[in-house]
Write an enzyme that holds these catalytic residues in place. Structure first.
Site, PDB file in Angstrom:
ATOM      1  N   SER A 146      -3.565 -45.221 -21.872  1.00 50.89           N
ATOM      2  CA  SER A 146      -3.429 -44.243 -20.795  1.00 50.89           C
ATOM      3  C   SER A 146      -4.855 -44.006 -20.083  1.00 50.89           C
ATOM      4  O   SER A 146      -5.742 -44.358 -20.518  1.00 50.89           O
ATOM      5  CB  SER A 146      -3.094 -42.850 -21.214  1.00 50.89           C
ATOM      6  N   TYR A 159      -2.923 -35.157 -26.126  1.00 45.82           N
ATOM      7  CA  TYR A 159      -2.644 -36.519 -25.501  1.00 45.82           C
ATOM      8  C   TYR A 159      -4.040 -37.427 -25.537  1.00 45.82           C
ATOM      9  O   TYR A 159      -3.892 -38.663 -25.833  1.00 45.82           O
ATOM     10  CB  TYR A 159      -1.869 -36.399 -24.426  1.00 45.82           C
TER      11      TYR A 159
HETATM   12  P1  NAP Z   1       8.543 -41.050 -21.052  1.00 51.15           P
HETATM   13  O1  NAP Z   1       9.489 -40.735 -20.059  1.00 51.15           O
HETATM   14  O2  NAP Z   1       8.288 -39.803 -21.804  1.00 51.15           O
HETATM   15  O3  NAP Z   1       9.214 -42.067 -22.456  1.00 51.15           O
HETATM   16  C1  NAP Z   1       8.825 -42.263 -23.583  1.00 51.15           C
HETATM   17  C2  NAP Z   1       9.929 -42.519 -24.531  1.00 51.15           C
HETATM   18  O4  NAP Z   1       9.710 -42.438 -25.819  1.00 51.15           O
HETATM   19  C3  NAP Z   1      11.307 -41.849 -24.207  1.00 51.15           C
HETATM   20  O5  NAP Z   1      12.706 -42.440 -24.380  1.00 51.15           O
HETATM   21  C4  NAP Z   1      11.203 -40.947 -25.382  1.00 51.15           C
HETATM   22  O6  NAP Z   1      12.332 -40.084 -25.723  1.00 51.15           O
HETATM   23  C5  NAP Z   1      10.810 -41.870 -26.328  1.00 51.15           C
HETATM   24  N1  NAP Z   1      10.238 -41.006 -27.605  1.00 51.15           N
HETATM   25  C6  NAP Z   1       9.490 -40.013 -27.552  1.00 51.15           C
HETATM   26  N2  NAP Z   1       9.221 -39.537 -28.844  1.00 51.15           N
HETATM   27  C7  NAP Z   1       9.874 -40.519 -29.586  1.00 51.15           C
HETATM   28  C8  NAP Z   1      10.000 -40.744 -31.143  1.00 51.15           C
HETATM   29  N3  NAP Z   1       9.359 -39.910 -31.997  1.00 51.15           N
HETATM   30  N4  NAP Z   1      10.617 -41.918 -31.582  1.00 51.15           N
HETATM   31  C9  NAP Z   1      11.216 -42.643 -30.608  1.00 51.15           C
HETATM   32  N5  NAP Z   1      11.031 -42.764 -29.473  1.00 51.15           N
HETATM   33  C10 NAP Z   1      10.472 -41.437 -28.785  1.00 51.15           C
HETATM   34  O7  NAP Z   1       7.337 -41.854 -20.960  1.00 51.15           O
HETATM   35  P2  NAP Z   1       6.776 -42.764 -19.889  1.00 51.15           P
HETATM   36  O8  NAP Z   1       6.397 -42.261 -18.750  1.00 51.15           O
HETATM   37  O9  NAP Z   1       7.794 -44.157 -19.549  1.00 51.15           O
HETATM   38  O10 NAP Z   1       5.711 -43.427 -20.831  1.00 51.15           O
HETATM   39  C11 NAP Z   1       6.037 -44.362 -21.733  1.00 51.15           C
HETATM   40  C12 NAP Z   1       4.620 -44.533 -22.277  1.00 51.15           C
HETATM   41  O11 NAP Z   1       3.575 -44.868 -21.194  1.00 51.15           O
HETATM   42  C13 NAP Z   1       4.147 -43.401 -23.361  1.00 51.15           C
HETATM   43  O12 NAP Z   1       3.344 -43.876 -24.430  1.00 51.15           O
HETATM   44  C14 NAP Z   1       3.136 -42.752 -22.152  1.00 51.15           C
HETATM   45  O13 NAP Z   1       2.163 -41.769 -23.072  1.00 51.15           O
HETATM   46  C15 NAP Z   1       2.688 -43.814 -21.427  1.00 51.15           C
HETATM   47  N6  NAP Z   1       1.876 -43.621 -20.469  1.00 51.15           N
HETATM   48  C16 NAP Z   1       2.514 -43.005 -19.295  1.00 51.15           C
HETATM   49  C17 NAP Z   1       2.005 -42.957 -18.011  1.00 51.15           C
HETATM   50  C18 NAP Z   1       2.761 -42.358 -16.857  1.00 51.15           C
HETATM   51  O14 NAP Z   1       2.317 -41.795 -15.768  1.00 51.15           O
HETATM   52  N7  NAP Z   1       3.911 -42.083 -16.930  1.00 51.15           N
HETATM   53  C19 NAP Z   1       0.763 -43.114 -17.913  1.00 51.15           C
HETATM   54  C20 NAP Z   1       0.041 -43.654 -19.057  1.00 51.15           C
HETATM   55  C21 NAP Z   1       0.570 -43.842 -20.144  1.00 51.15           C
HETATM   56  P3  NAP Z   1      12.560 -38.542 -25.278  1.00 51.15           P
HETATM   57  O15 NAP Z   1      13.299 -38.819 -23.661  1.00 51.15           O
HETATM   58  O16 NAP Z   1      13.632 -38.000 -26.165  1.00 51.15           O
HETATM   59  O17 NAP Z   1      11.333 -38.060 -25.048  1.00 51.15           O
HETATM   60  C1  GCO Z   2      -1.296 -36.007 -17.246  1.00 48.69           C
HETATM   61  C2  GCO Z   2      -0.318 -37.398 -16.992  1.00 48.69           C
HETATM   62  C3  GCO Z   2      -0.989 -38.676 -17.568  1.00 48.69           C
HETATM   63  C4  GCO Z   2      -0.381 -39.700 -17.483  1.00 48.69           C
HETATM   64  C5  GCO Z   2      -1.123 -40.856 -17.914  1.00 48.69           C
HETATM   65  C6  GCO Z   2      -2.290 -41.440 -17.205  1.00 48.69           C
HETATM   66  O1  GCO Z   2      -0.620 -34.997 -17.307  1.00 48.69           O
HETATM   67  O2  GCO Z   2      -2.473 -36.264 -16.814  1.00 48.69           O
HETATM   68  O3  GCO Z   2       0.889 -36.984 -17.697  1.00 48.69           O
HETATM   69  O4  GCO Z   2      -1.519 -38.376 -18.862  1.00 48.69           O
HETATM   70  O5  GCO Z   2       0.997 -39.426 -18.426  1.00 48.69           O
HETATM   71  O6  GCO Z   2      -1.342 -40.869 -19.435  1.00 48.69           O
HETATM   72  O7  GCO Z   2      -2.694 -42.521 -17.623  1.00 48.69           O
END
Ligand code: NAP
Ligand code: GCO
Length: 265
Positions: A146, A159
């Site tokens: 992230s 986080y």
């Molecule tokens: P998301 O929409 O929250 O999806 C995460 C998935 O993981 C959901 O299906 C969630 O299920 C599942 N999950 C959560 N806890 C779990 C557990 N204990 N066992 C199995 N599955 C579990 O997140 P996303 O935005 O697609 O992000 C995916 C990854 O990218 C995460 O690691 C997030 O931190 C990272 N990330 C996201 C962003 C962004 O801007 N979106 C940026 C940087 C990094 P539930 O729906 O039940 O929670």
């Molecule tokens: C926040 C956002 C970010 C993104 C991502 C950025 O609240 O700042 O959720 O944390 O999820 O991780 O890289």
């Protein structure tokens, strides 16, 4: 150069938490590159949602219910995948949660929960797949890090601690298992439009953009939020033979945020 180095044909990829969002997009790209897709999610409803979505894309994914924080369940899942599908070649530690709470208002239990899913679980899943990768003579582990692996901001202390730790876990897996031809790298997405960031993009009552939405636009040279599809090419690269000498690296796919002071207001 043989461009087949970017192919994932014949490979088995397990993407955690991949019923939708970033994990789903990465799995979709891996399928297009020839991989067999295995995914898990936290409950049957989400797994069924994922199976339907993969099916609509013509992808014959295998879905399993598994809480990635439960080491016994993860060990049993990997054994079941090896029996039903085959040895996992590629692990993407994608499952994650976030809790946006000012630190002094956050309970220790809430802090621990985020650390458990975002840091302990990647350890548990990597530990479960590495022995068979060693036996097979190769493996790819990709940890979804992230911006918060590098930067802090208000309300995301747990986080950021987890994602900063995940960057160092990535480097340590590289250090400990690189000699077994296992490459462990991270992808550091910028701000991506998924359900996880939806609260940060909600339109205001007057129809204006959310203040945080405007902030991210000003902080991103690309002047836009990323999409899960923006992560597909980097994810295929890090899962393929084209990156066999890339190890312990976090590839930031952020539209330039980390390089940019931000547009003057
Ligand atoms: P998301 O929409 O929250 O999806 C995460 C998935 O993981 C959901 O299906 C969630 O299920 C599942 N999950 C959560 N806890 C779990 C557990 N204990 N066992 C199995 N599955 C579990 O997140 P996303 O935005 O697609 O992000 C995916 C990854 O990218 C995460 O690691 C997030 O931190 C990272 N990330 C996201 C962003 C962004 O801007 N979106 C940026 C940087 C990094 P539930 O729906 O039940 O929670
Ligand atoms: C926040 C956002 C970010 C993104 C991502 C950025 O609240 O700042 O959720 O944390 O999820 O991780 O890289």
């Amino acid at each position: 150069m043989d461009m087949n180095a970017f192919s994932l044909k014949g490979k088995i990829a397990w993407i955690t938490g991949a019923s939708y969002g970033i994990g789903f997009a990465i799995a979709e790209a891996y399928a297009a590159a020839g991989a067999t897709i295995v995914f898990n999610d936290i409950n049957q409803e989400l797994v069924d949602k994922g199976l339907k979505a993969y099916g609509e894309k013509g992808i014959d994914a295998k879905g399993y219910v598994c809480d990635v924080t439960n080491e016994e369940a993860v060990q049993a899942l990997v054994k079941k995948i090896e029996e039903e599908v085959g040895v996992i070649d590629i692990l993407v530690n994608n499952a994650g949660i976030i809790r946006r709470i000012p630190m002094i208002e956050m309970s220790a239990a809430e802090f621990r929960k985020v650390i458990d899913v975002d840091l302990n679980a990647p350890f548990i899943c990597a530990k479960a797949v590495i022995p068979s990768m060693i036996s097979k003579g190769h493996g790819k582990i990709i940890n979804i890090c992230s911006m918060m692996s590098e930067l802090g901001r208000e309300t995301v202390s747990a986080y950021a601690a987890a994602k900063g730790g995940l960057k160092m876990l990535t480097r340590n897996i590289c250090s400990e298992y690189g000699e077994h031809n296992i490459q462990c790298n991270g992808i550091g997405p910028g701000y991506i439009a998924t359900p996880q960031t939806a609260p940060l993009r909600e339109r205001q009552a007057d129809g204006s953009r959310h203040p945080f939405d405007q902030f991210i636009i000003a902080k991103t040279p690309a002047a836009r939020w990323g999409t899960p599809e923006d992560l597909q090419g980097p994810a295929v690269f890090l899962a393929s033979d084209a990156s066999n000498f890339v190890n312990g690296h976090v590839l930031y796919v952020d539209g330039g945020i980390l390089a940019y002071i931000g547009k003057q207001p």
